[in-house]
Enzyme design. Structure first.
Site, PDB file in Angstrom:
ATOM      1  N   THR A 128       0.848  -1.174   0.000  1.00 12.90           N
ATOM      2  CA  THR A 128       0.000   0.000   0.000  1.00 12.90           C
ATOM      3  C   THR A 128       0.891   1.233   0.000  1.00 12.90           C
ATOM      4  O   THR A 128       1.920   1.269   0.686  1.00 12.90           O
ATOM      5  CB  THR A 128      -0.984   0.025   1.188  1.00 12.90           C
ATOM      6  OG1 THR A 128      -1.734   1.246   1.151  1.00 12.90           O
ATOM      7  CG2 THR A 128      -0.279  -0.106   2.519  1.00 12.90           C
ATOM      8  N   GLU A 129       0.501   2.232  -0.832  1.00 13.22           N
ATOM      9  CA  GLU A 129       1.432   3.338  -1.088  1.00 13.22           C
ATOM     10  C   GLU A 129       1.678   4.253   0.102  1.00 13.22           C
ATOM     11  O   GLU A 129       2.567   5.091   0.058  1.00 13.22           O
ATOM     12  CB  GLU A 129       0.975   4.170  -2.296  1.00 13.22           C
ATOM     13  CG  GLU A 129      -0.370   4.810  -2.197  1.00 13.22           C
ATOM     14  CD  GLU A 129      -1.393   4.069  -3.041  1.00 13.22           C
ATOM     15  OE1 GLU A 129      -2.229   4.726  -3.662  1.00 13.22           O
ATOM     16  OE2 GLU A 129      -1.362   2.825  -3.065  1.00 13.22           O
ATOM     17  N   ASN A 130       0.900   4.095   1.179  1.00 12.99           N
ATOM     18  CA  ASN A 130       1.208   4.888   2.358  1.00 12.99           C
ATOM     19  C   ASN A 130       2.308   4.267   3.215  1.00 12.99           C
ATOM     20  O   ASN A 130       2.643   4.800   4.266  1.00 12.99           O
ATOM     21  CB  ASN A 130      -0.056   5.154   3.193  1.00 12.99           C
ATOM     22  CG  ASN A 130      -0.814   3.890   3.553  1.00 12.99           C
ATOM     23  OD1 ASN A 130      -0.964   3.003   2.740  1.00 12.99           O
ATOM     24  ND2 ASN A 130      -1.293   3.812   4.773  1.00 12.99           N
TER      25      ASN A 130
END
Length: 218
Positions: free
Chosen positions: A52-54
């Protein structure tokens, strides 16, 4: 506009169908919205590493009610779990993974997909719409394979599969496969090929509803 009742895949069936196509050992990013459901349907006999890009690699399925950890969320701010061996890192490092071609595939939602595989999923172009590109452009170009998971028709009955995108484009010729509540379609140089069609629907009816040519996969 299409008003009559027809068979449709449920959202869970769509998610399970996407999950079935993700190979063992793949590094995968699941986009906001419908694609998040895929995490709950990954085959138990495969090791699939969710990104997940976070800033999380090794994301697990959604937690049970009451077991949510406010520090564990995905890019859509939904609570998630972390599997043993998961790692956390800076947002910039996460985007470097996406842009550097390190993800085997991503599953994204969409407003429109063209027959050439162009993707529009960040803005409808209307004055009151709130644009939300997030990491979609980076994923569309950086992932080795791009899967789109979406409803086949809009609430007004218009096809989301189009000859040419009329919404602002996220990426050109980037989509490999489309999963909808009516069919699973491969994007090929020869056009769209239907791999699966919902029970009771013919290829001709699917093409009519879509408003674009669709052939049956050989």
């Amino acid at each position: 506009m299409e008003k009559r009742t027809m068979n449709r895949y449920t959202r869970e069936q769509m998610a399970a169908r996407v999950a079935r196509d993700i190979p063992n050992g793949a590094y995968v990013n699941l986009g906001i919205g419908l694609p998040t459901l895929v995490a709950n349907h990954l085959p138990k006999d495969r090791e699939i590493i969710l990104h997940t890009e976070n800033g999380l690699l090794g994301m697990g399925p959604a937690p049970e009610a009451g077991a949510e950890d406010p520090d564990l969320i995905n890019a859509g701010k939904q609570p998630v779990t972390a599997l043993p061996g998961a790692s956390f890192f800076h947002h910039a490092d996460s985007f470097a993974m996406m842009r550097g071609g390190h993800l085997d595939c991503c599953v994204l939602g969409a407003f429109q997909v063209s027959i050439a595989g162009d993707l529009a999923n960040w803005h409808t172009g209307t004055p009151d719409a709130i644009p939300a590109v997030g990491g979609a452009m980076d994923l569309a170009i950086g992932a080795k394979r791009v899967y789109v998971m979406m409803e086949h028709m809009t609430k007004k009955g218009d096809s989301k599969i189009v000859s040419q995108c009329t919404y602002p484009v996220t990426g050109l010729q980037c989509v490999n496969r489309i999963y909808t509540d009516l069919a699973v379609l491969d994007v090929t140089p020869q056009g769209l090929h239907a791999i699966d069609i919902v029970e009771g629907m013919s290829i001709d009816e699917l093409a009519r509803l879509s408003g674009v040519p669709i052939a049956k996969a050989g």
